[in-house]
Each structure stands twice: as C-alpha cells, then as structure tokens.
Design a protein around this motif. Structure first.
Motif, short mmCIF file in Angstrom:
data_model
loop_
_atom_site.label_atom_id
_atom_site.label_comp_id
_atom_site.label_asym_id
_atom_site.label_seq_id
_atom_site.Cartn_x
_atom_site.Cartn_y
_atom_site.Cartn_z
N SER A 394 53.43 -26.69 52.78
CA SER A 394 53.21 -27.55 53.96
C SER A 394 52.79 -29.20 54.52
CB SER A 394 52.03 -26.63 54.53
OG SER A 394 50.71 -27.07 53.87
N ASN A 395 52.50 -29.62 53.74
CA ASN A 395 51.71 -31.37 53.50
C ASN A 395 53.12 -32.54 53.66
OD1 ASN A 395 52.19 -30.81 51.11
ND2 ASN A 395 50.15 -32.25 50.65
N SER A 396 54.55 -31.31 53.22
CA SER A 396 55.03 -31.92 53.32
C SER A 396 56.22 -31.97 54.29
CB SER A 396 56.08 -32.21 52.07
OG SER A 396 57.30 -32.27 51.72
N SER A 397 56.60 -33.61 54.74
CA SER A 397 57.47 -33.23 56.26
C SER A 397 58.82 -33.06 55.90
CB SER A 397 57.67 -35.11 56.74
OG SER A 397 58.27 -35.95 55.62
N LEU A 398 59.55 -33.14 54.58
CA LEU A 398 60.81 -31.95 54.15
C LEU A 398 60.43 -31.04 54.08
CD1 LEU A 398 61.82 -34.95 51.36
CD2 LEU A 398 62.11 -34.85 54.32
N SER A 399 59.65 -30.27 54.75
CA SER A 399 59.62 -28.58 54.11
C SER A 399 59.97 -27.79 55.44
CB SER A 399 57.85 -28.20 53.97
OG SER A 399 57.54 -28.80 55.22
N ILE A 400 60.87 -26.81 55.25
CA ILE A 400 61.36 -25.57 55.50
C ILE A 400 60.41 -25.22 56.99
CG2 ILE A 400 62.71 -23.89 55.96
CD1 ILE A 400 63.68 -24.71 52.78
N GLY A 401 60.65 -25.44 57.78
CA GLY A 401 60.15 -25.61 59.28
C GLY A 401 58.37 -25.75 60.06
N ASN A 402 59.09 -26.85 58.55
CA ASN A 402 57.59 -27.99 58.99
C ASN A 402 57.51 -28.47 60.53
OD1 ASN A 402 56.68 -30.95 60.05
ND2 ASN A 402 56.54 -31.06 58.20
N ALA A 403 56.59 -27.84 62.08
CA ALA A 403 56.44 -28.46 63.52
C ALA A 403 56.59 -29.02 63.09
CB ALA A 403 55.50 -27.34 63.50
N ASN A 404 55.97 -29.90 62.76
CA ASN A 404 56.40 -31.96 63.66
C ASN A 404 58.01 -32.25 63.09
OD1 ASN A 404 53.41 -32.33 63.60
ND2 ASN A 404 53.46 -32.54 61.62
N VAL A 405 58.70 -31.42 63.27
CA VAL A 405 59.99 -31.86 62.92
C VAL A 405 61.08 -30.49 63.59
CG1 VAL A 405 62.02 -32.30 61.24
CG2 VAL A 405 59.58 -33.07 61.18
#
Length: 413
Positions: A394-405
């Motif tokens: 969850s702390n990765s900007s690349l993660s699937i479903g990242n809410a910020n992205v």
C-alpha cells in the motif's frame, strides 16, 4: 497410452459459452498464452458444456475462489491484443473439442478484458501506444501498465525419431535445425550414432506464440545467421519458403505441437513443459547436456537482476529473459502477467490484489504444488519480494489500485 502428457485444458470446455457472458461482470476476465493455460485456466465447474460431469483435477491458480473467470488460452499475440484493445472478441475457444469445427467466441457479448497472460514480452511499441494520451484504452484512463513475471518456464524440445531412444543436441545444432540449415538426421554436423537416413520434420507453432518468441530468442543469440530474427510468429522469423530443402510442419497451440510430433515420425518440435514429461530423456531432447528440470531451469536465471532504481518504473524491465545463460538448461524465461494499475470496479481490483498479494508472497505455498505439477518453476525470492513490494504494498505509488493515482480512472467493469 501416449508418452506425451495430455493437456488438462480440455477443461476449458467445462464452462458453457452462453453462461460466461452473464458471469463476466462478476469476475475478472483474461487469457492469452497457451504455455501457462494448464496452470491458470482450469475451469471451476462441476459440468462441461454439454451438462456432463467431469473431473477438473483441481483448480488453477487464477481460480482458487478469488473470482477469476476461466483463462482462455489463445496465444500470447491474441491475448495482448485483447488486453491492449480491450476486446474480448480475441478470446475464442474450441467449444466442442473438435479441431475440424470453427472456434467460437468465448464471450458472445463483449466484456472488459482485465488482464493478459503472455510469454511474449511487451514491446516498446506496445508500451508507447498504451502510454499515448489519446489512447482511450491506455494509461490516461486505466493507469500505468504493469508487466510482471509469473513463473519460470522452459521451452522443451520433444522429438519422435525411430532408432534414437534419446537425443542430445547443442544449441548450435538446434539453431541450424530450426533455421533450415540442417535438414537430415544423418547430417554429419549432428554426429548422431545410428542416425536414420531420413529428413528432419520441424514442427512449429503456426499461430503467434510467446513460446516461439522465447525459443527463437535463444536460437538467435546462439546463431543469428541460422535464425536471423526474434518474433512470436515462427514463419515471419524463419521464412520456411526460403528453405526448400527443409520440411516445416505448422501446428496450432502447444497441444497441437505435441500431437503433431507424436503422430509424425522423424519430427522435432518445441513446446511448454506442462505438455510433455519434461524430465524424460526419451521424450524431450537434452540441450547442451541439460534436461529442463527444475534445478537446471533455476540455474539458468540465477544472474537475472531484479529491476532497481529508475528501471522499477519501466514495465519493459520486468520480464525475466536470459537468451544465452552460462549454465543450466538454456531455453528459459518467465511467463508473464499484464495488468493495468487501475480498475474502476472495486470488486475486480480487490480480486486482482488478492491474487498478487498471495502469489508473490514468499511464505505463501498454496500455489506451489500447482506450479510444480504444471511443469513450471516458482520465481526466486528476490523477484517475488520485488513484485509484492512495488505492485501490491500500500505504500508504493505503483501498487494496483493506489487511490492517489487511480482516483476517477480504471478499466471498466
């Protein structure tokens, strides 16, 4: 009894075509490479398309109750087209298990394609098209492209040569055979004892295939004169018409190659490890003295570096491919999964994240038996950790479903 393994993926006939269109909105949809279909695509159903009970021999790793529809094996080329164009019409299947009748649409009504399986690596052109801001099926609407290795695979070389109980070839000899330069089993360049005075019949994939790409990548690295290019289309790379002395026999799908080799004396082919007894020297050729056993496959990828630094953000860096390893069985790569970072449906996102979280956990062992039984090899721990840390944590900007992205974007339901 055949000495080759019969594909467990007659299991695709385990789900009625008409039922899949209605089920699609409630499950994750994907398909592609036939090489891993026995690992991914065992349908979780109690009856086949004709309503008859069948034994599905357990369920594939994309069907362990996590809400994935059956994986449709159509080849890496069609699988990538389905994903990049969001077009489920690429998913066709042999609904009646009869090669003489036309294949039909697996989804009679189009549905969203959520992922693809591919042994063929994403190309720079495919990534560039996906990242083009004007592409409605690309990054602007669906988030970053994610390509990750799933398991390690070899490409095995089955043979059917009366009089030769075993066959050991060098990579150089293999390149000349499949490149059309060595055309007879008694050619002095092979140096085979008791070699039959017969033509070599080369069985190759007649459809676009990542298995072909992996195979040709190694042969091209060994002898670029005999195998001039790398392509998922064997005919485009080898150009059989330019080798009139050689005999080339096309077959469709991994299972088709096995069937053709088994039925054709003096033939040799290439196929995924799940379709043959890969550790049986009377069934598959040793290459450079190595059979494609687990230890020999692992040895060939020990030096494949995990993406680091700026490469982490480059999907092209995430496929494992060592075209000419210094040791071990030489025709080895990863078979890969392709996702988008964002999914508009929270249910699809959750199911995909569940799979990624489990499959890439070094301590998760439920998939291990399936991987071994299908003839594949689990990824090294460093690769498992890297995929999990970058595309699931969850702390990765690349993660699937990242809410910020992913806020306001994603592949539709």
């Amino acid at each position: 009894m055949t000495k080759f393994r019969k594909s467990a993926l007659a299991a695709l006939v385990a789900v009625g075509v008409m039922g899949m269109a209605g089920a699609a909105s409630a499950a994750v949809v994907g398909g592609g490479a036939t090489l891993p279909e026995g690992l991914y695509g065992k349908a979780n159903a109690s009856t086949d398309a004709n309503g008859q009970p069948y034994d599905d021999h357990g369920i594939g790793i994309l069907h362990d109750g996590a809400g994935f529809n059956p994986y449709v094996g159509v080849g890496s080329g069609a699988g990538k087209r389905a994903f990049f164009n969001n077009n489920s019409d690429e998913f066709k299947w042999d609904h009646d298990d009869n090669p003489l009748t036309p294949d039909v649409l697996f989804y009679p009504t189009r549905v969203t394609v959520d992922y693809a399986g591919s042994d063929s690596l994403v190309s720079a052109a495919e990534l560039g098209s996906y990242n083009n801001p004007s592409n409605a099926n690309g990054r602007a609407n669906f988030g970053a492209l994610i390509q990750v290795p799933s398991v390690l695979t070899s490409v095995t070389v089955p043979f059917n040569v009366p009089g030769l109980p075993t066959l050991n070839l060098t990579s150089e000899q293999l390149a000349k055979i499949f490149g059309g330069e060595i055309t007879r089993w008694d050619d002095s360049q092979l140096g085979l004892t008791n070699a039959p005075a017969e033509d070599i019949i080369v069985v190759h994939r007649g459809d676009e295939s990542g298995t072909t790409e992996i195979f040709l990548r190694h042969l091209n690295a060994i002898d670029s004169g005999a195998v001039e290019s790398v392509n998922k289309d064997f005919v485009a790379a080898i150009k059989p018409a330019e080798h009139p002395a050689a005999t080339f026999l096309p077959a469709v799908g991994s299972a088709g190659v096995v069937t053709a080799v088994e039925a054709t004396a003096y033939s040799i082919g290439y196929v995924s490890p799940d379709k043959v007894d890969f550790d049986d020297a009377t069934v598959v050729a040793s290459i450079n003295g190595y059979l494609p056993t687990e230890v020999n496959v692992q040895a060939a990828v020990e030096d494949s570096p995990v993406p680091a630094g700026a490469l982490v953000n480059n999907p092209l860096a995430w496929g494992i491919s060592n075209a000419n390893p210094s040791t071990g069985y030489p025709i080895v790569a990863s078979t890969n999964l392709i996702f988008s970072q964002c999914y508009a449906d929270s249910g699809d996102e959750s199911k995909i994240r569940q799979f990624v979280g489990n499959h890439y956990d070094v301590n998760y062992t439920l998939n291990d038996q399936e991987i071994e039984e299908a003839g594949f090899v689990k990824l090294p721990a460093a690769w498992l950790n890297a995929v999990r840390d970058n595309f699931w944590a969850s702390n990765s900007s690349l993660s699937i479903g990242n809410a910020n992205v992913c806020n306001g974007k994603g592949r539709p339901q």
